[in-house]
Design a protein around this motif. Sequence first.
Motif, PDB file in Angstrom:
ATOM      1  N   GLN A 162      -9.327 -11.900   2.645  1.00 32.30           N
ATOM      2  CA  GLN A 162      -8.661 -12.527   3.711  1.00 32.30           C
ATOM      3  C   GLN A 162      -7.325 -11.696   4.513  1.00 32.30           C
ATOM      4  N   GLN A 163      -6.491 -11.164   3.230  1.00 31.12           N
ATOM      5  CA  GLN A 163      -5.374 -10.488   3.884  1.00 31.12           C
ATOM      6  C   GLN A 163      -5.866  -9.205   4.460  1.00 31.12           C
ATOM      7  N   LEU A 164      -6.846  -8.704   3.961  1.00 31.84           N
ATOM      8  CA  LEU A 164      -7.425  -7.217   4.449  1.00 31.84           C
ATOM      9  C   LEU A 164      -8.048  -7.510   5.700  1.00 31.84           C
ATOM     10  N   ARG A 165      -8.839  -8.475   6.076  1.00 34.78           N
ATOM     11  CA  ARG A 165      -9.268  -8.954   7.294  1.00 34.78           C
ATOM     12  C   ARG A 165      -8.080  -8.930   8.381  1.00 34.78           C
ATOM     13  N   THR A 166      -7.231  -9.795   7.843  1.00 34.93           N
ATOM     14  CA  THR A 166      -5.859  -9.921   8.762  1.00 34.93           C
ATOM     15  C   THR A 166      -5.429  -8.327   9.003  1.00 34.93           C
ATOM     16  N   GLY A 167      -5.356  -7.468   8.097  1.00 37.28           N
ATOM     17  CA  GLY A 167      -4.861  -6.329   8.519  1.00 37.28           C
ATOM     18  C   GLY A 167      -5.670  -5.657   9.250  1.00 37.28           C
ATOM     19  N   LEU A 168      -6.994  -5.727   9.186  1.00 32.39           N
ATOM     20  CA  LEU A 168      -7.923  -5.039  10.020  1.00 32.39           C
ATOM     21  C   LEU A 168      -7.741  -5.565  11.441  1.00 32.39           C
ATOM     22  N   ALA A 169      -7.785  -6.941  11.384  1.00 32.18           N
ATOM     23  CA  ALA A 169      -7.334  -7.516  12.898  1.00 32.18           C
ATOM     24  C   ALA A 169      -6.220  -7.000  13.586  1.00 32.18           C
ATOM     25  N   MET A 170      -5.144  -6.881  12.694  1.00 28.51           N
ATOM     26  CA  MET A 170      -3.977  -6.198  13.087  1.00 28.51           C
ATOM     27  C   MET A 170      -4.121  -4.845  13.689  1.00 28.51           C
ATOM     28  N   GLY A 171      -5.066  -3.964  13.233  1.00 26.80           N
ATOM     29  CA  GLY A 171      -5.299  -2.643  13.671  1.00 26.80           C
ATOM     30  C   GLY A 171      -5.909  -1.773  13.061  1.00 26.80           C
ATOM     31  N   PRO A 196      -9.889 -11.966  19.704  1.00 22.24           N
ATOM     32  CA  PRO A 196     -10.869 -11.039  19.787  1.00 22.24           C
ATOM     33  C   PRO A 196     -10.737  -9.767  18.738  1.00 22.24           C
ATOM     34  N   ASP A 197      -9.620  -9.588  18.345  1.00 25.45           N
ATOM     35  CA  ASP A 197      -9.470  -8.806  17.240  1.00 25.45           C
ATOM     36  C   ASP A 197      -9.967  -9.138  15.881  1.00 25.45           C
ATOM     37  N   ILE A 198      -9.691 -10.518  15.694  1.00 25.15           N
ATOM     38  CA  ILE A 198     -10.130 -11.101  14.616  1.00 25.15           C
ATOM     39  C   ILE A 198     -11.816 -10.759  14.396  1.00 25.15           C
ATOM     40  N   MET A 199     -12.435 -10.996  15.684  1.00 24.20           N
ATOM     41  CA  MET A 199     -13.856 -10.882  15.794  1.00 24.20           C
ATOM     42  C   MET A 199     -14.211  -9.346  15.538  1.00 24.20           C
ATOM     43  N   LYS A 200     -13.474  -8.737  16.270  1.00 24.95           N
ATOM     44  CA  LYS A 200     -13.816  -7.191  15.964  1.00 24.95           C
ATOM     45  C   LYS A 200     -13.579  -6.693  14.333  1.00 24.95           C
ATOM     46  N   ALA A 201     -12.767  -7.210  13.788  1.00 21.99           N
ATOM     47  CA  ALA A 201     -12.226  -6.841  12.443  1.00 21.99           C
ATOM     48  C   ALA A 201     -13.501  -7.073  11.545  1.00 21.99           C
ATOM     49  N   LYS A 202     -14.017  -8.028  11.759  1.00 23.57           N
ATOM     50  CA  LYS A 202     -15.351  -8.407  11.111  1.00 23.57           C
ATOM     51  C   LYS A 202     -16.477  -7.354  10.768  1.00 23.57           C
ATOM     52  N   LYS A 203     -16.268  -6.302  11.850  1.00 23.79           N
ATOM     53  CA  LYS A 203     -17.293  -5.341  11.697  1.00 23.79           C
ATOM     54  C   LYS A 203     -16.782  -3.957  11.187  1.00 23.79           C
ATOM     55  N   LYS A 204     -15.503  -3.949  11.074  1.00 27.36           N
ATOM     56  CA  LYS A 204     -14.735  -2.865  10.117  1.00 27.36           C
ATOM     57  C   LYS A 204     -14.871  -2.974   8.824  1.00 27.36           C
ATOM     58  N   PRO A 205     -15.090  -1.647   8.024  1.00 24.43           N
ATOM     59  CA  PRO A 205     -15.543  -1.508   6.781  1.00 24.43           C
ATOM     60  C   PRO A 205     -14.343  -2.137   5.797  1.00 24.43           C
ATOM     61  N   LEU A 206     -15.030  -2.729   4.957  1.00 25.41           N
ATOM     62  CA  LEU A 206     -13.986  -3.351   3.843  1.00 25.41           C
ATOM     63  C   LEU A 206     -14.815  -3.215   2.388  1.00 25.41           C
TER      64      LEU A 206
END
Lengths: 249, 313
Positions: free
Chosen positions: A71-80, A190-200
């Motif tokens: 969850q925290q990493l997804r937030t980090g991805l959403a931040m950018g 929108p950033d939260i949506m985009k973050a879902k596609k970023k690699p984790l």
Amino acid sequence: MDKILVGLKRVVDYNVRIRVKTDGSGVETDGVKMSINPFDEIALEEALRIRERGEASEVVVFSIGPSDAQQQLRTGLAMGADRAILVEAADAVDPLSAAKVITKLIEAESPELVILGKQAIDNDNNQTGQMVAALWDRPQATFASKVELADGKATVTREVDAGLETIEVDLPAVVTTDLRLNEPRYVKLPDIMKAKKKPLDTTPIADFGVAPDDAFEVSEYAPPPQRSKGVMVEDTAALVAALKDKGLI
Amino acid sequence: MASILIVAEHANGALNPATAKCVDCARGIDGADIHVLVLADSPDAIAAEAAALEGVGKVLTVADAAFAAPLAAALAPQVVATASGYDYVFGPSTTFGKDLMPRVAALLGVNQLSDVMEVVDARTFKRPIYAGNAITTVRVRDGYTVVATVRAASYKAVGSQDAAPIESAEAAGGTPAHTRFVSVQTGDSDRPDLQTAARVISGGRALGSADNFEIIYDLADSVGAAVGASRAAVDAGYVPNELQVGQTGKIIAPELYVAIGISGAIQHLTGIKDAGTIVAINKDEDAPIFEVADIGLVGDLFKVIPEIKSALG
Ligand SMILES: Cc1cc2nc3c(=O)[nH]c(=O)nc-3n(C[C@H](O)[C@H](O)[C@H](O)COP(=O)(O)OP(=O)(O)OC[C@H]3O[C@@H](n4cnc5c(N)ncnc54)[C@H](O)[C@@H]3O)c2cc1C
Ligand SMILES: Nc1ncnc2c1ncn2[C@@H]1O[C@H](COP(=O)(O)O)[C@@H](O)[C@H]1O
């Protein structure tokens, strides 16, 4: 600069009123709001600003913790952040072991800058960044309130007891953040949506070959001694009289 | 016999008072042989001060131009070299010690015990976590060097003694070139030092501006107090960062602490838990600061402060 590595620890949110369990076995964490350690949010914000200035090309966030730390990493991805690594560990990890894991991440990722918080607000250890710098045999610039990068060097202003100290370190280096370094951005939907596609990527801590350090055994958690409630005085005259009474002024 | 090495903190040729508090903490370990390590460009005067601290058995010095500024990367290898054979390595829980000691601990291959507030026995210590909202009792297993920072507010400075012997320790050399000191900017003040003052008067966001904050300085001067501030006041630029009191600022234990226009956030209260008497002045009667204040006054600070000034005459 190529890459910045940023640590995001999952901790009890700083607004939560901490309660010690009645049996003294720990601190109440069931059903409690969890967040990114505030100093780590500042670390990520700084890394993003450096990338946005064109001084770095990639920001990689990591967390060592339970699978919920996603969850925290997804937030980090959403931040950018561009990419996230979860080092999955069921139990709490001590600072030295965390530093050893981070050193292995550094070996794999070869960042030029590692930005961590100055302290995690759960255990208030304030040691992981310094330990990473020691194990990596690289410079540390702790408690940073300003970071400037140029010519393979970082000029860092540090918040010290005496005031503000400036040091210059060669890169790669470890920087730990103080509160006044910046104000982290808010995450937009929108950033939260985009973050879902970023690699984790997730790797179990066992793969790092780091044995947890068991030198410290916590036998008890206790609430702090409470200060007894004092008196309210009506006016300034009564306040001054009370202080004179106690011989304080 | 337990041997303890304390890393001295110093500035401008004088010992920082936090070192004497580390000695007080170390004396809590039965039969400890306490040595103080002074790393400086010219350590003699500092070493003489350390040698006169009650309970110190020996002072070790290393003179090196590389130690002129307190850079952890330069100091840590020397501390590690000197520390071999010691059971304990202590430093103050100041920004100096917080920066240096974990680097030392990692090089020694151990975790650090941060902010020791009580020695229960030779292997058992108490330390705060969660901004002081919980106190843990930690036992360090036998066979590990205890590397710790000492929470100065929990200890008293030790008295003085006839000087202990001063010796120079073997220089480790090999200072890294990758870290360089540039400058330090300190508020040059004739006021008492925030960390050691008997009285502290702090202002918060309510002051509203750097200009308005002058009334806090003025009140502090009239009672010989040091000046402190909340994070909000520092962030807003009313005062420099070194005045911040709290979890991420200074942890202090004055006899008298006066919080003016400060709400009493948990992170602020962490910094003042050991104060003798806490006085709060706030216009909001529900402000959390009143829950910990020994004496509280509900009122507008811009009215109350002039009244106090005139009552003091
Ligand atoms: C990780 C972290 C670490 C932190 N570390 C620290 C720290 O070390 N130290 C710290 O202080 N904070 C710290 N904080 C911030 C803390 O949470 C609070 O935000 C801060 O302490 C608030 O400062 P304040 O009381 O001055 O401001 P406010 O909370 O805005 O309070 C102002 C008070 O002034 C009163 N007031 C207004 N006008 C008047 C008037 N005319 N007369 C009298 N009273 C008036 C109000 O009623 C109010 O109670 C930290 C926060 C985080 C997240
Ligand atoms: N488990 C972890 N996961 C990610 N980062 C961590 C972890 N533990 C420590 N860190 C980093 O190290 C900093 C200091 O932590 P500490 O030494 O525990 O106070 C934190 O602010 C993080 O940036």
